[in-house]
Write a protein that holds these residues in place. Structure first.
Motif, short mmCIF file in Angstrom:
data_model
loop_
_atom_site.label_atom_id
_atom_site.label_comp_id
_atom_site.label_asym_id
_atom_site.label_seq_id
_atom_site.Cartn_x
_atom_site.Cartn_y
_atom_site.Cartn_z
N PHE A 7 0.84 -1.21 0.00
CA PHE A 7 0.00 0.00 0.00
C PHE A 7 0.87 1.25 0.00
O PHE A 7 2.04 1.19 0.36
CB PHE A 7 -0.85 -0.06 1.28
N MET A 110 -1.30 -9.66 5.31
CA MET A 110 -0.89 -8.38 5.88
C MET A 110 -0.94 -7.24 4.86
O MET A 110 -0.87 -7.48 3.66
CB MET A 110 0.51 -8.47 6.51
N MET A 111 -1.07 -6.03 5.40
CA MET A 111 -0.98 -4.82 4.57
C MET A 111 0.28 -4.08 4.98
O MET A 111 0.41 -3.67 6.14
CB MET A 111 -2.18 -3.92 4.80
N SER A 113 2.42 -0.76 4.40
CA SER A 113 2.11 0.57 3.90
C SER A 113 3.38 1.40 3.83
O SER A 113 3.99 1.71 4.86
CB SER A 113 1.08 1.17 4.86
N ILE A 158 -6.80 2.20 5.48
CA ILE A 158 -5.80 1.69 6.42
C ILE A 158 -6.51 1.21 7.68
O ILE A 158 -6.19 0.17 8.24
CB ILE A 158 -4.75 2.78 6.75
N LYS A 159 -7.51 1.98 8.10
CA LYS A 159 -8.24 1.66 9.33
C LYS A 159 -8.91 0.28 9.26
O LYS A 159 -8.96 -0.45 10.24
CB LYS A 159 -9.28 2.77 9.57
N TYR A 161 -7.87 -2.32 7.77
CA TYR A 161 -6.87 -3.37 8.01
C TYR A 161 -6.29 -3.27 9.42
O TYR A 161 -5.94 -4.30 10.02
CB TYR A 161 -5.79 -3.34 6.92
N GLN A 162 -6.21 -2.06 9.96
CA GLN A 162 -5.78 -1.91 11.36
C GLN A 162 -6.75 -2.63 12.28
O GLN A 162 -6.34 -3.32 13.21
CB GLN A 162 -5.72 -0.42 11.75
N LYS A 166 -3.85 -6.18 10.77
CA LYS A 166 -3.03 -6.60 9.63
C LYS A 166 -2.14 -5.49 9.06
O LYS A 166 -1.39 -5.73 8.13
CB LYS A 166 -3.92 -7.13 8.50
N HIS A 167 -2.25 -4.29 9.61
CA HIS A 167 -1.54 -3.15 9.01
C HIS A 167 -0.15 -2.97 9.61
O HIS A 167 0.02 -3.06 10.81
CB HIS A 167 -2.35 -1.87 9.22
N GLU A 168 0.84 -2.72 8.77
CA GLU A 168 2.17 -2.35 9.27
C GLU A 168 2.75 -1.24 8.40
O GLU A 168 2.80 -1.37 7.17
CB GLU A 168 3.09 -3.57 9.27
N ALA A 169 3.21 -0.17 9.04
CA ALA A 169 3.81 0.96 8.31
C ALA A 169 5.29 0.67 8.09
O ALA A 169 5.96 0.13 8.96
CB ALA A 169 3.64 2.24 9.11
#
Ligand code: AP5
Ligand code: MG
Length: 193
Positions: A7, A110-111, A113, A158-159, A161-162, A166-169
């Motif tokens: 992302f 996972m996402m 970003s 993003i929210k 997936y958060q 599953k979200h990781e920056a």
């Protein structure tokens, strides 16, 4: 299956990093931007319709891109997994993707970003625009519209997936190799977990 969403805003490096990740992790790269540009090049009715929107930096309608992803997923049923690049870009696309993957008995793992500030994005895209021939890289006004579309319609997912954990920056500035290493560590950590 292992399915990653790569992302980030226009110019964040999604395409560049996807090419390297598919080789390392044996995944299939699905870029809606690349698929659409192929349709434009081939002069298909879909391509002709999409071109005007893409040249302005506006998003193409959800049903068009969801249909394209559905067709690709159905034709790759032996895959180890996918990297989604430039998709999903709206809440409707995120929900549709979950449903499509559920039908295949799988889900998003996972996402990741890529985070890059606006001026760096603009510099990268203007620089590429000197040679790429991509209409949407041609001037700052179009690039700013792409960034505005991202901030308005894409970033909010993003929210989604958060909420699923599953979200990781990932810091998206530095050399291509440095960023690739960061992505690999994140993926390997998740695979080992
Ligand atoms: P799409 O093709 O997805 O474009 P984008 O996301 O706007 O931007 P890019 O693909 O240009 O950026 P990228 O993050 O892949 O970065 P890249 O690796 O290329 O979409 C285009 C259009 O199609 C949309 O505007 C829309 O109209 C339509 N569309 C597509 N998907 C859609 C969807 N799901 N829904 C609706 N509409 C959709 O890198 C960029 C540049 O930076 C390159 O020149 C690269 O060499 C350079 N670079 C990369 N990494 C680095 C680094 N670390 N340091 C310096 N330079 C770097
Ligand atoms: Mg790209």
């Amino acid at each position: 299956m292992y399915n990653i969403i790569l992302f980030g805003p226009p110019g964040a490096g999604k395409g560049t990093q996807s090419e390297k990740l598919i080789e390392k992790f044996q995944l299939i790269h699905l870029s809606t931007g690349d698929i659409l540009r192929n349709e434009v090049k081939a002069g298909t009715p879909l391509g002709l319709k999409a071109k005007e929107l893409m040249d302005r930096g506006d998003l193409v309608p959800d049903d068009v891109v969801i249909g394209m992803i559905r067709a690709k997923l159905e034709s790759c049923n032996n895959a180890k997994g996918f990297i989604f690049d430039g998709f999903p870009r709206t809440a409707n696309q995120a929900i549709a993707l979950d449903e499509l993957l559920e039908d295949l008995g799988t889900s998003i793992s996972m996402m990741l970003s890529l985070e890059v500030e606006n001026q760096e994005l603009i510099n990268r895209l203007l620089n590429r625009g000197k040679e790429s021939g991509r209409e949407d890289d041609k001037n700052e006004k179009i690039i700013n519209n792409r960034i505005a579309e991202y901030n308005d319609k894409t970033m909010p997912i993003i929210k989604y997936y958060q909420n699923q954990g599953k979200h990781e920056a990932i810091v998206g500035v530095g050399s291509v190799e440095e960023i690739f290493d960061r992505l690999c560590v994140a993926i390997q950590t998740e695979i080992n977990a």
